[in-house]
Design an enzyme around this catalytic site. Structure first.
Site, short mmCIF file in Angstrom:
data_model
loop_
_atom_site.label_atom_id
_atom_site.label_comp_id
_atom_site.label_asym_id
_atom_site.label_seq_id
_atom_site.Cartn_x
_atom_site.Cartn_y
_atom_site.Cartn_z
N SER A 105 0.79 -1.23 0.00
CA SER A 105 0.00 0.00 0.00
C SER A 105 0.82 1.28 0.00
O SER A 105 0.23 2.37 -0.08
CB SER A 105 -0.96 0.00 1.18
OG SER A 105 -2.03 -0.89 0.93
N THR A 171 -3.59 -15.77 -1.58
CA THR A 171 -2.55 -16.70 -1.16
C THR A 171 -2.87 -18.13 -1.55
O THR A 171 -2.08 -19.04 -1.32
CB THR A 171 -2.35 -16.65 0.37
OG1 THR A 171 -3.53 -17.16 1.03
CG2 THR A 171 -2.10 -15.23 0.84
N TYR A 203 -10.60 2.45 5.94
CA TYR A 203 -9.64 2.11 4.89
C TYR A 203 -10.29 1.22 3.86
O TYR A 203 -10.88 0.19 4.18
CB TYR A 203 -8.46 1.39 5.53
CG TYR A 203 -7.22 1.28 4.69
CD1 TYR A 203 -6.29 2.30 4.67
CD2 TYR A 203 -6.97 0.14 3.94
CE1 TYR A 203 -5.13 2.20 3.92
CE2 TYR A 203 -5.82 0.02 3.18
CZ TYR A 203 -4.90 1.05 3.18
OH TYR A 203 -3.76 0.94 2.42
N SER A 204 -10.19 1.62 2.59
CA SER A 204 -10.78 0.83 1.51
C SER A 204 -9.91 0.92 0.28
O SER A 204 -9.70 2.01 -0.27
CB SER A 204 -12.19 1.31 1.18
OG SER A 204 -12.70 0.63 0.04
N ASN A 205 -9.40 -0.22 -0.19
CA ASN A 205 -8.60 -0.23 -1.40
C ASN A 205 -9.39 0.19 -2.63
O ASN A 205 -8.81 0.62 -3.63
CB ASN A 205 -8.02 -1.64 -1.60
CG ASN A 205 -6.97 -1.97 -0.56
OD1 ASN A 205 -5.85 -1.48 -0.61
ND2 ASN A 205 -7.33 -2.80 0.41
N GLY A 350 2.93 -0.69 3.92
CA GLY A 350 2.21 -1.60 3.04
C GLY A 350 2.33 -3.04 3.48
O GLY A 350 3.36 -3.46 4.01
#
Length: 396
Positions: A105, A171, A203-205, A350
Site C-alpha cells: 500500500s 494466497t 480504509y478501503s482499497n 504496506g
C-alpha cells in the site's frame, strides 16, 4: 532442520555513492519455524545505527521473520542500509543489501501524488465529485459517484466497500490469476456502502482503484506509465517499478517472501504471485532505500506544488478501532503518526502476501523504512515490533 548463520549487516553510502559493508555480530540459529528462544547478536553502540541493528535482530530472532531490511537517512543526508536474517529459508542465502520487496500500500502514496499533480495542472479538482471524471461508473446500494469527491477517495472517507474483502484468496489458487481493475470494481460495487460519504473514516482499497481509473481517464494513458513518468523516473527511483501484466516475479536482487496462515503456523514461500489485484492500491515493487527517497522528495516539494502538498498533508483522525495505531492521522495518500520523542513522522506502509513495509520521514529530513519478509506474520507481536523499530530509529 538446517542451522543457519545469521548476521546483521550495515552498509553506509557516502555522497559519492561508494558502498562499505560492515558486519556486526554473528549468531547461529535454528530454522525460523522452530520454537524456542534464539540468541541475540552482538551490537556496537553508535546511536541510530545501534537502535536499527537491535531492532532488526529482534525481528529475526524473536518475531521469527526470515529477513528484515532497513534503510535510514540521517540529518546529514547520509543513507545507511541494514539487513538481518536470511533471504531464503531453504538455502540460507544472504539478504541482499537494499533488496527489492513488494511495497504493497505504499503504492497509494504514488497514486495520490499523480492525482494531485493533475490537480495542480488544473485537470482534476479534488473537491469535485468522482462522477465528473468517471460518469455513470460508481453506482450501487447507497453508492453514488455524484456524492463522493476525489478528496474522499484519497482520504478514505468515501464509505465505499473494500473489494479485497470479497475477492478470492490471493494466497491460494487465485495467486497466479490476473484480475482486471474493472472486475475488482464490480466486485466492490456489488456490496452496499459502509457509511455515507464524508461521515466517517474507513480504509478501503476501492478508493485507490477508482483513483487509478481516474488517472487513466484524465490522461488517456495507462496508470503504470503515469506513475513511472511522473514519479519514479522524475526523482530517479532506479529500483522501483510497476509490474506489467503477467509479471509474477521480482526483477532484481530480493529476499524471498513468506506467508503464515496464522501466527505460529509454518511459513510458505509466496514470492511469486500475480499482484494485479493490488493495482493502484498496492502493486509497486521497490526497495527500502527508494521508498525513503520517494517520501523525502515528496515532503520536500520535489513532486508537488506547495498548494497540493498542503492538501496532501491536511489530515483527518483515524479511529483507534482501525488498528493502525494511536494518534495516527490520514492525509491524501499519506499517514502522519506521533513519535515518542515528539513531533510526527510521515509515510504510509504496506502489507501484501510475503512482505510488510513501514515508512517514516520527518520534516527535518530523517527517514527510515523497515521491510520484513513475511505477511501474514509469524508471530502476533511482529507488526508492533516493526513500528517500534521505526520509532526507535527516528528517536534514538
Amino acid at each position: 532442520m538446517l542451522d543457519r548463520s545469521r548476521r546483521v549487516r550495515r552498509v553506509s553510502v557516502s555522497a559519492s555513492g561508494r558502498r562499505r559493508v560492515i558486519a556486526t555480530g554473528a549468531v547461529t540459529a535454528a530454522a525460523l519455524a522452530v520454537g524456542g528462544a534464539l540468541p541475540s547478536s552482538a551490537t556496537h553502540a553508535d546511536g541510530p545505527g545501534d537502535a536499527v541493528r537491535k531492532g532488526l535482530d529482534r525481528l529475526v530472532h524473536e518475531d521469527r521473520y526470515p529477513a528484515a531490511l532497513a534503510s535510514t537517512i540521517g540529518r546529514d543526508g547520509r543513507a545507511h542500509h541494514f539487513t538481518a536474517g536470511v533471504a531464503d529459508l531453504r538455502t540460507g542465502a544472504k539478504v541482499p543489501v537494499d533488496g527489492q520487496v513488494r511495497a504493497g500500500s505504499n503504492t497509494k502514496a504514488f497514486t495520490a501524488t499523480v492525482v494531485l499533480q493533475l490537480a495542480g495542472e488544473g485537470k482534476v479538482a479534488v473537491d469535485a465529485p468522482v462522477e465528473r471524471y468517471l460518469p455513470g461508473l460508481v453506482r450501487g446500494e447507497g453508492i453514488d459517484g455524484r456524492r463522493i469527491t476525489v478528496r474522499q477517495l484519497l482520504q478514505h472517507t468515501s464509505g465505499l466497500p473494500d473489494y479485497t474483502d470479497f475477492i478470492a484468496d490471493p494466497t491460494g489458487k487465485a495467486r497466479h490469476t490476473y484480475v482486471r481493475p474493472r472486475a475488482l470494481l464490480d466486485t466492490a460495487l456489488a456490496h452496499k456502502a459502509v457509511f455515507a460519504p464524508g461521515t466517517k473514516w474507513a480504509y478501503s482499497n476501492t478508493n485507490y482503484l477508482l483513483a487509478g481509473l481516474l488517472i487513466e481517464k484524465v490522461t488517456g494513458r495507462p496508470l503504470a506509465e503515469q506513475l513511472t513518468r511522473r514519479v519514479i523516473d522524475r526523482i530517479g527511483l532506479r529500483h522501483t517499478y510497476f509490474p506489467g501484466v503477467g509479471d509474477e516475479g521480482i526483477r532484481e536482487a530480493h529476499p524471498q517472501g513468506y506467508f503464515a496462515a496464522k501466527p505460529g503456523r509454518p511459513l510458505e514461500n509466496i514470492t511469486e504471485l500475480d499482484p494485479s489485484w493490488g493495482w493502484a492500491a498496492g502493486q509497486i515493487i521497490s526497495t527500502p532505500g527508494d521508498l525513503n527517497r520517494f517520501f523525502t522528495a515528496l515532503l520536500d516539494g520535489e513532486l508537488l506544488e506547495p498548494a497540493q502538498l498542503a492538501q496532501m498533508r491536511t489530515t483527518v483522525k483515524v479511529p483507534e478501532s482501525a488498528g493502525i495505531g494511536p494518534g495516527v492521522r490520514y492525509g491524501l495518500g499519506v499517514t502522519s503518526a506521533p513519535l515518542s520523542c515528539g513531533g510526527r513522522s510521515w509515510g504510509h506502509g504496506g502489507d501484501i502476501p510475503g512482505y510488510g513495509t513501514r515508512t517514516g520521514v520527518t520534516d527535518d529530513g530523517r527517514a527510515v523504512t523497515v521491510a520484513v519478509t513475511a505477511d501474514g506474520p509469524p508471530t502476533e507481536e511482529g507488526p508492533g515490533d516493526v513500528l517500534a523499530l521505526l520509532d526507535a530509529a527516528l528517536c534514538p
